[in-house]
Design a protein around this motif. Structure first.
Motif, PDB file in Angstrom:
ATOM      1  N   SER A 147       0.792  -1.235   0.000  1.00 39.02           N
ATOM      2  CA  SER A 147       0.000   0.000   0.000  1.00 39.02           C
ATOM      3  C   SER A 147       0.824   1.285   0.000  1.00 39.02           C
ATOM      4  N   GLY A 148       0.266   2.274  -0.691  1.00 38.37           N
ATOM      5  CA  GLY A 148       0.832   3.622  -0.708  1.00 38.37           C
ATOM      6  C   GLY A 148       0.822   4.258   0.673  1.00 38.37           C
ATOM      7  N   ASN A 149       0.101   3.662   1.636  1.00 41.68           N
ATOM      8  CA  ASN A 149       0.091   4.263   2.989  1.00 41.68           C
ATOM      9  C   ASN A 149       1.444   4.104   3.693  1.00 41.68           C
ATOM     10  N   LEU A 150       2.377   3.378   3.054  1.00 40.28           N
ATOM     11  CA  LEU A 150       3.718   3.239   3.636  1.00 40.28           C
ATOM     12  C   LEU A 150       4.584   4.478   3.369  1.00 40.28           C
ATOM     13  N   ARG A 151       4.197   5.240   2.346  1.00 33.70           N
ATOM     14  CA  ARG A 151       4.979   6.445   2.028  1.00 33.70           C
ATOM     15  C   ARG A 151       5.014   7.373   3.227  1.00 33.70           C
ATOM     16  N   GLN A 152       6.216   7.828   3.574  1.00 35.03           N
ATOM     17  CA  GLN A 152       6.411   8.757   4.711  1.00 35.03           C
ATOM     18  C   GLN A 152       6.039   8.132   6.057  1.00 35.03           C
ATOM     19  N   SER A 153       5.992   6.813   6.116  1.00 38.63           N
ATOM     20  CA  SER A 153       5.559   6.183   7.380  1.00 38.63           C
ATOM     21  C   SER A 153       6.707   6.064   8.381  1.00 38.63           C
ATOM     22  N   GLN A 154       7.924   5.995   7.877  1.00 39.77           N
ATOM     23  CA  GLN A 154       9.119   5.809   8.725  1.00 39.77           C
ATOM     24  C   GLN A 154       9.060   4.483   9.499  1.00 39.77           C
ATOM     25  N   LEU A 279       2.815 -19.579  10.784  1.00 40.18           N
ATOM     26  CA  LEU A 279       4.273 -19.774  10.908  1.00 40.18           C
ATOM     27  C   LEU A 279       4.885 -18.993  12.061  1.00 40.18           C
ATOM     28  N   CYS A 280       4.174 -17.962  12.474  1.00 39.54           N
ATOM     29  CA  CYS A 280       4.802 -16.996  13.392  1.00 39.54           C
ATOM     30  C   CYS A 280       4.107 -17.006  14.744  1.00 39.54           C
ATOM     31  N   ASP A 281       4.811 -16.491  15.745  1.00 41.55           N
ATOM     32  CA  ASP A 281       4.231 -16.388  17.080  1.00 41.55           C
ATOM     33  C   ASP A 281       3.578 -15.020  17.282  1.00 41.55           C
ATOM     34  N   GLU A 282       4.166 -14.009  16.649  1.00 45.95           N
ATOM     35  CA  GLU A 282       3.569 -12.660  16.667  1.00 45.95           C
ATOM     36  C   GLU A 282       3.580 -12.133  15.243  1.00 45.95           C
ATOM     37  N   VAL A 283       2.508 -11.470  14.839  1.00 51.04           N
ATOM     38  CA  VAL A 283       2.429 -10.968  13.458  1.00 51.04           C
ATOM     39  C   VAL A 283       2.114  -9.471  13.457  1.00 51.04           C
ATOM     40  N   ASP A 284       2.984  -8.692  12.828  1.00 50.72           N
ATOM     41  CA  ASP A 284       2.744  -7.257  12.657  1.00 50.72           C
ATOM     42  C   ASP A 284       2.512  -6.987  11.174  1.00 50.72           C
ATOM     43  N   VAL A 285       1.451  -6.255  10.886  1.00 52.32           N
ATOM     44  CA  VAL A 285       1.049  -6.058   9.486  1.00 52.32           C
ATOM     45  C   VAL A 285       1.217  -4.586   9.089  1.00 52.32           C
ATOM     46  N   TYR A 286       1.946  -4.378   8.009  1.00 49.93           N
ATOM     47  CA  TYR A 286       2.212  -3.030   7.490  1.00 49.93           C
ATOM     48  C   TYR A 286       1.790  -2.977   6.017  1.00 49.93           C
ATOM     49  N   GLY A 287       1.474  -1.788   5.541  1.00 56.86           N
ATOM     50  CA  GLY A 287       1.255  -1.612   4.105  1.00 56.86           C
ATOM     51  C   GLY A 287      -0.029  -2.234   3.588  1.00 56.86           C
ATOM     52  N   PHE A 288      -1.066  -2.262   4.430  1.00 63.28           N
ATOM     53  CA  PHE A 288      -2.374  -2.729   3.980  1.00 63.28           C
ATOM     54  C   PHE A 288      -3.345  -1.556   4.113  1.00 63.28           C
ATOM     55  N   ASN A 293     -10.253   6.103  -2.600  1.00 64.38           N
ATOM     56  CA  ASN A 293     -11.245   5.591  -3.564  1.00 64.38           C
ATOM     57  C   ASN A 293     -11.367   4.075  -3.508  1.00 64.38           C
ATOM     58  N   GLY A 294     -10.698   3.466  -2.565  1.00 65.07           N
ATOM     59  CA  GLY A 294     -10.767   1.999  -2.451  1.00 65.07           C
ATOM     60  C   GLY A 294      -9.798   1.285  -3.382  1.00 65.07           C
ATOM     61  N   ASN A 295      -8.895   2.053  -4.018  1.00 60.39           N
ATOM     62  CA  ASN A 295      -7.949   1.424  -4.967  1.00 60.39           C
ATOM     63  C   ASN A 295      -6.682   0.945  -4.264  1.00 60.39           C
ATOM     64  N   TRP A 296      -6.121  -0.145  -4.781  1.00 59.17           N
ATOM     65  CA  TRP A 296      -4.886  -0.672  -4.198  1.00 59.17           C
ATOM     66  C   TRP A 296      -3.676   0.019  -4.856  1.00 59.17           C
ATOM     67  N   HIS A 297      -3.370   1.217  -4.349  1.00 63.53           N
ATOM     68  CA  HIS A 297      -2.225   1.983  -4.860  1.00 63.53           C
ATOM     69  C   HIS A 297      -0.941   1.458  -4.224  1.00 63.53           C
ATOM     70  N   HIS A 298       0.172   1.613  -4.935  1.00 61.56           N
ATOM     71  CA  HIS A 298       1.465   1.098  -4.461  1.00 61.56           C
ATOM     72  C   HIS A 298       2.339   2.214  -3.889  1.00 61.56           C
ATOM     73  N   GLY A 304      -2.042   3.367 -11.942  1.00 58.60           N
ATOM     74  CA  GLY A 304      -3.406   3.719 -12.314  1.00 58.60           C
ATOM     75  C   GLY A 304      -4.342   2.524 -12.275  1.00 58.60           C
ATOM     76  N   SER A 305      -3.756   1.300 -12.313  1.00 63.08           N
ATOM     77  CA  SER A 305      -4.598   0.093 -12.382  1.00 63.08           C
ATOM     78  C   SER A 305      -4.925  -0.450 -10.994  1.00 63.08           C
ATOM     79  N   GLY A 306      -4.671   0.371  -9.975  1.00 66.54           N
ATOM     80  CA  GLY A 306      -4.865  -0.101  -8.590  1.00 66.54           C
ATOM     81  C   GLY A 306      -6.283  -0.543  -8.270  1.00 66.54           C
ATOM     82  N   GLY A 307      -7.242  -0.119  -9.102  1.00 65.53           N
ATOM     83  CA  GLY A 307      -8.627  -0.507  -8.817  1.00 65.53           C
ATOM     84  C   GLY A 307      -9.109  -1.638  -9.696  1.00 65.53           C
ATOM     85  N   ALA A 308      -8.179  -2.257 -10.456  1.00 64.18           N
ATOM     86  CA  ALA A 308      -8.593  -3.275 -11.432  1.00 64.18           C
ATOM     87  C   ALA A 308      -9.342  -4.432 -10.773  1.00 64.18           C
TER      88      ALA A 308
END
Ligand SMILES: CC(=O)N[C@H]1[C@H]([C@H](O)[C@H](O)CO)O[C@](OP(=O)(O)OC[C@H]2O[C@@H](n3ccc(N)nc3=O)[C@H](O)[C@@H]2O)(C(=O)O)C[C@@H]1O
Ligand SMILES: CC(=O)N[C@@H]1[C@@H](O[C@@H]2O[C@H](CO)[C@H](O)[C@H](O)[C@H]2O)[C@@H](O)[C@@H](CO)O[C@H]1O
Length: 339
Positions: A147-154, A279-288, A293-298, A304-308
């Motif tokens: 996900s584009g929500n990782l941009r500037q996330s540090q 597989l894991c004992d603890e799971v941290d999820v990033y970039g979802f 607009n509900g599109n899966w931007h990178h 532009g095809s993020g909503g395909a």
């Protein structure tokens, strides 16, 4: 008589001290921050906790496979379903096979048993050791979606601090280290989403059709397959013992148990998250997380095809997102929402 009583009292005190020491040691060892005091009530509580901890499947402060904490989770999580296709694990029940064959409408597929046999003549087909449980272990995993929500996330440093860092598809790290990190232990791909990987990275191929399994063989040998529904790389440079294969039956398990038949089949993101739970004992999820607009931007491109997938209805992004958020709400994963 008095001497005997004194001796008993001494023994009792010694025993109590011993129990307190062991309790304190074990509770600290299990990462639980509990003050050990002489209060009998507290000692009983701590002993009860100790009994509980001694049955725990890992040594983290919380363990994904621990049952009895969320009915919602327990109903869906089935530890017996195998995430990897291995040489000891090649049986695909008829019902699952028929479902899997329809995912990408493969006409005239090659025999699946012959295909798997050929595959394991080329790659080792192991992976079981990754599934072994060890109660003294705390395996912390980061699943990094695109996900584009990782941009500037540090998030980079936090992500890299995990034992396993799982990434997917075309996701790059070079140039984005401060937001996404630089460590990768496992990378999920299918032929159409392949990217070159560093030597030490395990490539987990998700097969959505028989041709995907045949592509692995071809890409390591003759290079005859260069097209599926889009062009795919003829040859790949990946060490054979670094290739693992996602089990088709596990894809169906994710679809049946977790997605409850929403969408046509699961996205790579949700397949990675559920895989990590196994597989894991603890799971941290990033970039979802989709854009507004509900599109899966990178995070690395303006795709532009993020909503395909919305148009083709291949994945149900909203339902998948609810699953991830519910997993976080029942404390089975931690969800980092980015910016
Ligand atoms: C146009 C198209 O087919 N896009 C699909 C792409 C495409 O095939 C690959 O990127 C090619 O390398 O692949 C997918 O997904 P994609 O590679 O975009 O992303 C991987 C997973 O990250 C999560 N994600 C991504 C972007 C975003 N804004 N929010 C998110 O939550 C999702 O969980 C997603 O699954 C795929 O494989 O699942 C699903 C996408 O629908
Ligand atoms: C945009 C779309 O729906 N494309 C489909 C394609 O779906 C993609 O398949 C990938 C695996 O191969 C992966 O699951 C990705 O997330 C999907 O978008 C295939 O189903 C393809 C089958 O012929 O048809 C395309 O239209």
């Amino acid at each position: 008589m008095v001497a005997v009583k004194k001796k008993n009292l001494k023994m009792f005190t010694l025993a109590l001290l011993f129990v307190i020491t062991i309790t304190s040691f074990l509770l600290n060892y299990t990462n639980s921050l509990v003050m050990v005091t002489w209060d009998p009530k507290q000692i009983v509580t701590q002993l009860k906790k100790l009994m509980k901890y001694s049955q725990r499947p890992c040594s983290c402060s919380s363990c994904v496979p621990e049952l009895g904490l969320s009915f919602w989770f327990d109903e869906r999580f089935n530890q017996t379903v195998q995430p990897f296709l291995t040489t000891r694990n090649t049986f695909i029940p008829e019902e699952s096979y028929k479902w899997w064959l329809k995912l990408q409408g493969e006409g005239n597929p090659k025999n699946i048993n012959d295909t798997i046999k050929e595959l394991f003549e080329i790659i080792p087909g192991d992976g079981e050791q990754l599934l072994e449980r060890d109660v003294s272990r705390c395996r912390r995993c980061a699943v990094v979606g695109n996900s584009g929500n990782l941009r500037q996330s540090q998030y980079g440093q936090d992500i890299d601090a995990h034992d396993f860092v799982l990434r997917m598809n075309r996701a790059p790290t070079a140039g984005f280290e401060s937001d996404v990190g630089s460590k990768t232990t496992h990378h999920f791909v299918y032929p159409e989403s392949f990217r070159d990987l560093a030597e030490n990275v395990s490539m987990i191929v998700i097969p959505f059709k028989t041709l995907d399994l045949r592509w692995i063989v071809s890409a390591l040998t003759t290079g005859t397959i260069n097209f599926t529904y889009v062009p795919v790389p003829r040859k790949i440079k990946v060490k054979r013992d670094k290739i693992l294969v996602y089990h088709p039956v596990f894809i169906k398990y994710v679809y049946d148990h977790w997605l409850q038949h929403h969408g046509r089949y699961p996205s790579t993101g949700i397949l990675s998250v559920i895989f990590a739970l196994h597989l894991c004992d603890e799971v941290d999820v990033y970039g979802f997380g989709a854009d507004s607009n509900g599109n899966w931007h990178h995070y690395w491109e303006n795709n532009g095809s993020g909503g395909a997938f919305r148009r083709t209805m291949v994945h149900d992004g909203d339902f998948e997102s609810n699953i991830t958020l519910t997993l976080a709400s029942v404390d089975k994963i931690r969800f980092f929402k980015g910016r």
